[in-house]
Design an enzyme around this catalytic site. Structure first.
Site, PDB file in Angstrom:
ATOM      1  N   HIS A  88     -29.124 -30.655 -50.907  1.00 34.32           N
ATOM      2  CA  HIS A  88     -27.767 -30.931 -51.399  1.00 34.32           C
ATOM      3  C   HIS A  88     -26.975 -31.766 -50.387  1.00 34.32           C
ATOM      4  O   HIS A  88     -26.273 -32.717 -50.760  1.00 34.32           O
ATOM      5  CB  HIS A  88     -27.053 -29.600 -51.679  1.00 34.32           C
ATOM      6  CG  HIS A  88     -25.666 -29.742 -52.187  1.00 34.32           C
ATOM      7  ND1 HIS A  88     -25.378 -30.116 -53.479  1.00 34.32           N
ATOM      8  CD2 HIS A  88     -24.465 -29.565 -51.576  1.00 34.32           C
ATOM      9  CE1 HIS A  88     -24.070 -30.161 -53.642  1.00 34.32           C
ATOM     10  NE2 HIS A  88     -23.489 -29.831 -52.510  1.00 34.32           N
ATOM     11  N   ARG A 127     -16.021 -32.174 -33.429  1.00 31.56           N
ATOM     12  CA  ARG A 127     -15.473 -33.444 -33.900  1.00 31.56           C
ATOM     13  C   ARG A 127     -14.104 -33.287 -34.566  1.00 31.56           C
ATOM     14  O   ARG A 127     -13.512 -34.262 -35.010  1.00 31.56           O
ATOM     15  CB  ARG A 127     -16.467 -34.101 -34.854  1.00 31.56           C
ATOM     16  CG  ARG A 127     -17.686 -34.616 -34.111  1.00 31.56           C
ATOM     17  CD  ARG A 127     -18.918 -34.750 -34.981  1.00 31.56           C
ATOM     18  NE  ARG A 127     -20.046 -35.258 -34.215  1.00 31.56           N
ATOM     19  CZ  ARG A 127     -20.758 -34.546 -33.343  1.00 31.56           C
ATOM     20  NH1 ARG A 127     -20.464 -33.280 -33.111  1.00 31.56           N
ATOM     21  NH2 ARG A 127     -21.764 -35.088 -32.676  1.00 31.56           N
TER      22      ARG A 127
END
Length: 155
Positions: A88, A127
Site C-alpha cells: 500500500h 523530519r
C-alpha cells in the site's frame, strides 16, 4: 549570461496549504513549521488558507482544485506516509508524488512536495522538527522562493 534566482521577500503572496489528517501527530508539526516560516517571512495571515484532507492520497485532488481557482501563488502539500507491512505504501507514495508534480506542471504554479515518505515513525518525527529539520518549514521557504523566481521570469 543571465542568472535567475528567487528570493525570500514575501510581497503579496497568497499560499494554499493542503494537509493530510492521517498521521496527524506528524502532519500537524509540518503545518506548524510551514506557518511559522510563512509568518517569519511576513506572509500576511489572511493570505494563507489551509485545507485538511483525510490522507495523503487525497492531497492531489484538493491541491488541483486550489490551483484551478487561481487564488494562490503557491500551494504547499503536507503529509506523512509511513511504510507498513504491505505494498500500500508504494502505491500511495507513487501516486501522490506523480499527482503533485502534474498539478504544478499543468497549473504553472509552485506546488511544494512536503509529503514525508519514510520507512519508520522515527524517520518521520526527525523530519517534522527534530534532527532533520522541519520539511513543512522548508516547503514554505521554497514556495516563497519559487513564487519570486516565477515573477522574475514572467517580468
Amino acid at each position: 549570461m543571465n542568472t535567475y534566482e528567487g528570493n525570500l521577500v514575501a510581497n503579496n503572496i497568497k499560499i494554499g496549504i493542503v494537509v493530510a489528517r492521517f498521521n496527524e501527530f506528524i502532519t500537524s508539526k509540518l503545518l506548524s513549521g510551514a506557518l511559522d516560516n510563512l509568518k517569519r517571512e511576513n506572509v500576511n495571515e489572511k493570505d494563507i488558507e489551509v485545507a485538511w484532507v483525510p490522507g495523503a492520497f487525497e492531497i492531489p485532488l484538493i491541491a488541483s482544485k486550489m490551483a484551478k481557482s487561481k487564488k494562490y501563488d503557491a500551494i504547499i502539500c503536507l503529509g506523512a506516509v509511513i511504510r507498513g507491512n504491505t505494498s500500500h505504501y508504494d502505491y500511495v507514495c507513487s501516486e501522490v508524488s506523480k499527482g503533485i508534480a502534474q498539478i504544478s506542471l499543468n497549473s504553472e504554479i509552485p506546488v511544494m512536495f512536503g509529503v514525508l515518505t519514510t520507512d519508520t515513525i522515527e524517520q518521520a518525527i526527525e523530519r517534522a522538527g527534530t534532527k532533520a529539520g522541519n520539511k513543512g518549514s522548508e516547503c514554505a521557504q521554497g514556495a516563497i522562493e519559487m513564487v519570486n523566481l516565477i515573477r522574475t521570469l514572467d517580468a
